[in-house]
Design a protein around this motif. Structure first.
Motif, PDB file in Angstrom:
ATOM      1  N   ALA A   1       0.839  -1.197   0.000  1.00 18.26           N
ATOM      2  CA  ALA A   1       0.000   0.000   0.000  1.00 18.26           C
ATOM      3  C   ALA A   1       0.876   1.249   0.000  1.00 18.26           C
ATOM      4  N   ARG A   2       0.404   2.263  -0.703  1.00 16.02           N
ATOM      5  CA  ARG A   2       1.102   3.542  -0.792  1.00 16.02           C
ATOM      6  C   ARG A   2       0.376   4.526   0.130  1.00 16.02           C
ATOM      7  N   ILE A   3       1.069   4.911   1.200  1.00 13.29           N
ATOM      8  CA  ILE A   3       0.446   5.676   2.274  1.00 13.29           C
ATOM      9  C   ILE A   3       1.092   7.051   2.397  1.00 13.29           C
ATOM     10  N   GLY A   4       0.250   8.084   2.374  1.00 11.64           N
ATOM     11  CA  GLY A   4       0.710   9.427   2.672  1.00 11.64           C
ATOM     12  C   GLY A   4       0.508   9.729   4.141  1.00 11.64           C
ATOM     13  N   LEU A   5       1.489  10.346   4.773  1.00 10.24           N
ATOM     14  CA  LEU A   5       1.436  10.674   6.192  1.00 10.24           C
ATOM     15  C   LEU A   5       1.351  12.187   6.365  1.00 10.24           C
ATOM     16  N   ILE A   6       0.361  12.646   7.111  1.00 15.49           N
ATOM     17  CA  ILE A   6       0.245  14.057   7.457  1.00 15.49           C
ATOM     18  C   ILE A   6       0.218  14.155   8.975  1.00 15.49           C
ATOM     19  N   GLY A   7       1.227  14.773   9.545  1.00 16.58           N
ATOM     20  CA  GLY A   7       1.293  14.917  10.989  1.00 16.58           C
ATOM     21  C   GLY A   7       0.826  16.288  11.416  1.00 16.58           C
ATOM     22  N   GLY A   8       0.435  16.393  12.683  1.00 11.99           N
ATOM     23  CA  GLY A   8       0.037  17.699  13.185  1.00 11.99           C
ATOM     24  C   GLY A   8      -0.799  17.604  14.437  1.00 11.99           C
ATOM     25  N   SER A   9      -1.114  18.763  14.977  1.00  9.43           N
ATOM     26  CA  SER A   9      -1.932  18.821  16.182  1.00  9.43           C
ATOM     27  C   SER A   9      -3.409  18.606  15.872  1.00  9.43           C
ATOM     28  N   PHE A  10      -3.857  19.040  14.680  1.00 14.59           N
ATOM     29  CA  PHE A  10      -5.270  18.951  14.304  1.00 14.59           C
ATOM     30  C   PHE A  10      -6.122  19.557  15.431  1.00 14.59           C
ATOM     31  N   ASN A  11      -5.841  20.823  15.724  1.00 18.50           N
ATOM     32  CA  ASN A  11      -6.405  21.485  16.900  1.00 18.50           C
ATOM     33  C   ASN A  11      -7.294  22.677  16.510  1.00 18.50           C
ATOM     34  N   PRO A  12      -8.414  22.450  15.829  1.00 16.81           N
ATOM     35  CA  PRO A  12      -8.997  21.178  15.412  1.00 16.81           C
ATOM     36  C   PRO A  12      -8.639  20.845  13.957  1.00 16.81           C
ATOM     37  N   ALA A  13      -9.000  19.624  13.543  1.00 17.24           N
ATOM     38  CA  ALA A  13      -8.928  19.266  12.126  1.00 17.24           C
ATOM     39  C   ALA A  13     -10.003  20.039  11.372  1.00 17.24           C
ATOM     40  N   HIS A  14      -9.763  20.282  10.076  1.00 17.90           N
ATOM     41  CA  HIS A  14     -10.700  21.112   9.321  1.00 17.90           C
ATOM     42  C   HIS A  14     -10.629  20.797   7.829  1.00 17.90           C
ATOM     43  N   GLN A  15     -11.427  21.530   7.059  1.00 21.12           N
ATOM     44  CA  GLN A  15     -11.548  21.333   5.619  1.00 21.12           C
ATOM     45  C   GLN A  15     -10.205  21.460   4.899  1.00 21.12           C
ATOM     46  N   GLY A  16      -9.326  22.313   5.390  1.00 23.44           N
ATOM     47  CA  GLY A  16      -8.020  22.461   4.752  1.00 23.44           C
ATOM     48  C   GLY A  16      -7.211  21.181   4.783  1.00 23.44           C
ATOM     49  N   HIS A  17      -7.257  20.463   5.905  1.00 20.32           N
ATOM     50  CA  HIS A  17      -6.562  19.172   5.997  1.00 20.32           C
ATOM     51  C   HIS A  17      -7.148  18.184   4.986  1.00 20.32           C
TER      52      HIS A  17
ATOM     53  N   ARG B   1      -2.679  13.338  -6.701  1.00 16.21           N
ATOM     54  CA  ARG B   1      -1.414  13.730  -7.314  1.00 16.21           C
ATOM     55  C   ARG B   1      -0.292  12.731  -7.077  1.00 16.21           C
ATOM     56  N   LEU B   2      -0.390  11.979  -5.963  1.00 16.51           N
ATOM     57  CA  LEU B   2       0.666  11.025  -5.618  1.00 16.51           C
ATOM     58  C   LEU B   2       0.228   9.574  -5.798  1.00 16.51           C
ATOM     59  N   ALA B   3      -0.977   9.370  -6.312  1.00 18.55           N
ATOM     60  CA  ALA B   3      -1.520   8.023  -6.533  1.00 18.55           C
ATOM     61  C   ALA B   3      -1.426   7.181  -5.261  1.00 18.55           C
ATOM     62  N   LEU B   4      -1.994   7.707  -4.180  1.00 21.05           N
ATOM     63  CA  LEU B   4      -1.936   7.042  -2.882  1.00 21.05           C
ATOM     64  C   LEU B   4      -3.132   6.118  -2.683  1.00 21.05           C
ATOM     65  N   ASP B   5      -2.911   5.096  -1.877  1.00 21.12           N
ATOM     66  CA  ASP B   5      -4.014   4.236  -1.465  1.00 21.12           C
ATOM     67  C   ASP B   5      -4.763   4.845  -0.279  1.00 21.12           C
ATOM     68  N   GLU B   6      -4.008   5.453   0.643  1.00 21.00           N
ATOM     69  CA  GLU B   6      -4.607   6.092   1.809  1.00 21.00           C
ATOM     70  C   GLU B   6      -3.754   7.273   2.244  1.00 21.00           C
ATOM     71  N   VAL B   7      -4.381   8.178   2.977  1.00 25.33           N
ATOM     72  CA  VAL B   7      -3.675   9.221   3.714  1.00 25.33           C
ATOM     73  C   VAL B   7      -3.975   9.015   5.190  1.00 25.33           C
ATOM     74  N   TRP B   8      -2.922   8.944   6.000  1.00 23.55           N
ATOM     75  CA  TRP B   8      -3.091   8.813   7.442  1.00 23.55           C
ATOM     76  C   TRP B   8      -2.837  10.160   8.092  1.00 23.55           C
ATOM     77  N   TRP B   9      -3.787  10.629   8.894  1.00 26.80           N
ATOM     78  CA  TRP B   9      -3.589  11.818   9.705  1.00 26.80           C
ATOM     79  C   TRP B   9      -3.027  11.379  11.047  1.00 26.80           C
ATOM     80  N   LEU B  10      -1.808  11.761  11.332  1.00 27.50           N
ATOM     81  CA  LEU B  10      -1.162  11.413  12.594  1.00 27.50           C
ATOM     82  C   LEU B  10      -1.448  12.524  13.598  1.00 27.50           C
TER      83      LEU B  10
END
Length: 201
Positions: free
Chosen positions: A2-18, A28-37
């Motif tokens: 699987a091709r996984i994109g990782l986005i880290g952050g506080s998500f304080n709070p998470a929103h539409q921009g994320h 754009r990166l042909a990912l299978d999933e994006v994980w919000w860390l």
């Protein structure tokens, strides 16, 4: 694999921009999933004003609204604080996956302040999602003095899993203007009302 994109952050709070960045990255990166860390505590941010992890996780679940965007508090489970350690642990835990680190241009500007940032670049490719007027600033970020010779072309972004590391690609995308700071200013009590019913990711 699987091709996984990782986005880290506080998500304080998470929103539409994320969510917007994540959907662009999936395409754009042909990912299978994006994980919000969702970080227990970003070491570069003050603890004051940081909502509880359970509330931030719930905000991430509500904001994601996509079957291939996966909010997770796995850093709390792994016991990692710094991104370099998180990436090492993820690669060890999920050897069947290929990971790429995704960040906004604002994070690239301070990337040289991250602990062992060069090790991060040696372990996973990096994709910088930047709106057009931020591209120039991104390319002048302090870390780019070292990373510049490792830039990959935007047209070949989907081939990131084949790149020799270090490797970085800067992708020009229209960014959503939503800001977590603005949300907190407008609604300082958001975390107390979000109703975090499931603190686990």
């Amino acid at each position: 694999m699987a091709r996984i994109g990782l986005i880290g952050g506080s998500f304080n709070p998470a929103h539409q921009g994320h969510r917007h960045i994540s959907i662009e990255a999936l395409r754009r990166l042909a990912l299978d999933e994006v994980w919000w860390l969702v970080s227990p505590q970003n070491p570069l941010k003050e603890k004051a004003g940081m909502a509880p992890l359970a509330a931030r996780m719930e905000s991430a679940r509500r904001a994601a609204r996509h079957p291939r965007i996966r909010p997770t508090d796995i850093e709390a489970a792994l016991g990692t604080v710094y991104t370099a350690d998180t990436i090492t642990a993820l690669r060890r835990t999920f050897p069947q996956h290929r990971f790429i680190w995704i960040m906004g241009a604002d994070n690239l500007l301070q990337f040289s302040r991250w602990k062992r940032w060069r090790d991060i670049a040696r372990e996973v490719p990096i994709a910088v999602m930047a709106r057009g007027d931020y591209i120039g600033r991104a390319r002048r970020a302090p870390a780019m003095a070292w990373l510049r010779r490792h830039i990959r072309g935007e047209a070949r972004a989907k081939l990131w899993a084949e790149w020799e590391l270090p490797a970085i690609v800067i992708l020009s995308i229209p960014l959503d203007p939503t800001s977590a700071t603005a949300i907190r200013t407008r609604d300082p009590g958001w975390a107390s009302r979000i109703g975090a019913t499931n603190p686990k990711g």
